[in-house]
Design an enzyme around this catalytic site. Structure first.
Site, PDB file in Angstrom:
ATOM      1  N   GLU A  59       0.820  -1.208   0.000  1.00  0.00           N
ATOM      2  CA  GLU A  59       0.000   0.000   0.000  1.00  0.00           C
ATOM      3  C   GLU A  59       0.857   1.262   0.000  1.00  0.00           C
ATOM      4  OE1 GLU A  59      -0.093  -2.690   2.027  1.00  0.00           O
ATOM      5  OE2 GLU A  59      -1.892  -2.628   3.265  1.00  0.00           O
ATOM      6  N   CYS A  90      -0.190   1.413   7.302  1.00  0.00           N
ATOM      7  CA  CYS A  90      -0.738   1.710   5.979  1.00  0.00           C
ATOM      8  C   CYS A  90      -2.080   2.436   6.079  1.00  0.00           C
ATOM      9  CB  CYS A  90      -0.879   0.419   5.184  1.00  0.00           C
ATOM     10  SG  CYS A  90       0.704  -0.371   4.820  1.00  0.00           S
TER      11      CYS A  90
END
Length: 474
Positions: A59, A90
């Site tokens: 991510e 993330c």
């Protein structure tokens, strides 16, 4: 026209391609894509291992690439697709990027920050809220992860096998036999280069700080293995102690010589002495159950500088010439148990002797011994190979040479604490044997009788362990 769900599945398949690339590179297979106005503007895959970067999650890589392409760290109008529920790191980055929407595949029960462990996206006090959609192609995403970790475990087992090759005269219970064993979460440890082992692989548990003020060395009896102590270990660990619980050779996850003659009392003591030296065990309280308390006593006699206490749980006899008929009776019962078929074998016998055991617990006791070929140690122990007393096939000059000094040590030189515990339902040895051992050890505490307990006292678990923690206070 495709539905929103079909659109999500399409983009998630692109994220899965990134995840597969991560797997090919040896990374945990997680992939991500960032989509805006029906176009992929950035991709990312896991790379912490290769980049030596703990932030190099799929991510994060996708967010950085998208921000660079758009020339703005705020990713308005974008959707991020990722194959695994994002972690807290993330998720925080996604919120900082002002992502309107995040779609993930498989849930992450250990670190998921979109609802599995915590839900940062549902925190109303944050100044941005992101829409979350989970479970898109969850089965495909989860299967990729499962296959990756199964492959890695197989590779690790292959490495372990190479590090501890199996001798031709021994068997090794497959690891699969221990999958799903209940209440036994601890990591296995192995050693095969002790001189006495001569290449046999010994399994042991080693939990808690190595510099703890007290170490519990828990020895199982026949026909059990370190699983016997699963109820006591958590209490010792919670007390801040170190706990070592080996599987004697022939038992549990340790290698199993095919011949009964391989198992000799003095040899088992030598293996334990070398293990204590290798692990540098200090301030040790030896815990022995059933016939293994004789091993514990012999170990205390040969390594007194390491031992501060001895706890005997439902002990048998150790003094020469005492109650030989009881030892033979115990051996005969054990032989009958280990001779039973798998579906009604060791586990069923333990349930009868110790009280209620679930079907899965009984299966756990059966697990090390898939067939008769794996049970040589159980048959040898049933004849006396774990007992120092002068009966059974293990008797002889070697045993006598260890037995007499051990008895003399405890009669004249033993300075440690002792606690003897008897089970009221132990019909073979019970209270009389415990009282004789108590007299030999000169224990200041009377025999502790547990009326409802049988021969396998560690199944009483926490109550016994808590009493021991207080009694053997450093």
């Amino acid at each position: 026209m495709n539905t929103p769900a079909e659109h999500d599945a399409h983009w998630m398949r692109l994220a899965l391609e990134q995840a597969r690339e991560a797997a090919e590179a040896g990374e945990v297979p997680v992939g991500a894509v960032v989509v805006r106005d029906g176009q992929v503007i950035a991709t990312g895959r896991n790379a912490p291992v290769g980049s030596h970067d703990p932030t190099a999650h799929a991510e994060i890589a996708a967010l950085r690439a998208a921000a660079e392409r758009l020339g703005n760290y705020r990713l308005d109008g974008c959707t991020l697709y990722v194959t695994l529920e994002p972690c807290a790191m993330c998720s925080g980055a996604m919120l900082h990027a002002r992502l309107p929407r995040v779609v993930y595949g498989a849930a992450e029960a250990k670190t998921g920050a979109a609802g599995s462990v915590v839900n940062l996206f549902a925190e109303p006090r944050l100044n941005h809220q992101t829409q979350i959609q989970g479970g898109v192609l969850a089965q495909e995403c989860g299967a990729l992860l499962s296959d990756f970790f199964q492959t890695r475990r197989r590779q690790q087992r292959a490495v372990a096998q190479a590090a501890h090759p199996l001798r031709d005269d021994a068997l090794r219970t497959p690891d699969a036999a221990f999958a799903g064993v209940p209440g036994y979460p601890w990591a296995p440890h192995y050693v095969s280069d002790l001189p006495a082992l001569a290449g046999l692989r010994l399994h042991y548990l080693d939990e808690g700080p190595h510099d703890a003020p007290r170490t519990w060395l828990c020895l199982h009896g026949n026909p059990t293995w370190s699983y016997l102590y699963r109820r006591m270990l958590p209490v010792f660990i919670e007390a801040g102690d170190r706990v070592v619980a080996p599987d004697l050779i022939g038992f549990g996850r340790s290698d199993k010589p095919k011949k009964e003659s391989a198992h000799r009392f003095a040899w088992h003591v030598q293996v334990l002495q070398e293990l204590a030296e290798r692990l540098d065990l200090r301030h040790v309280v030896l815990v022995g159950q059933g016939d293994s308390h004789g091993l514990a006593m012999a170990l205390a006699a040969v390594a007194p500088e390491r031992v501060v206490g001895l706890m005997a749980l439902a002990p048998g006899e150790v003094q020469d010439g005492v109650s030989a008929s009881a030892l033979r009776q115990s051996g005969q019962e054990s032989l009958r148990a280990v001779g039973m078929k798998r579906e009604s074998g060791v586990g069923a016998w333990l349930a009868q002797e110790s009280g209620a055991l679930s079907a899965t617990e009984q299966a756990a006791y059966d697990a090390p011994f898939p067939d008769a070929g794996y049970r040589a140690a159980l048959r040898a122990a049933a004849q006396g190979a774990m007992q120092p007393a002068d009966v059974g096939v293990a008797a002889g000059a070697e045993t006598a040479a260890l037995l007499q000094p051990t008895l003399e040590f405890f009669r004249t030189a033993w300075q440690g604490q002792s606690l003897v515990v008897a089970g009221g339902r132990d019909t073979v040895f019970g209270l009389p044997a415990a009282q004789r051992l108590h007299a030999l050890l000169r224990s200041s505490s009377p025999v502790w009788l547990l009326p409802e307990a049988g021969r396998f006292l560690p199944e009483q678990g926490a109550a016994v362990a808590r009493r021991a923690v207080e009694y053997f206070r450093p």
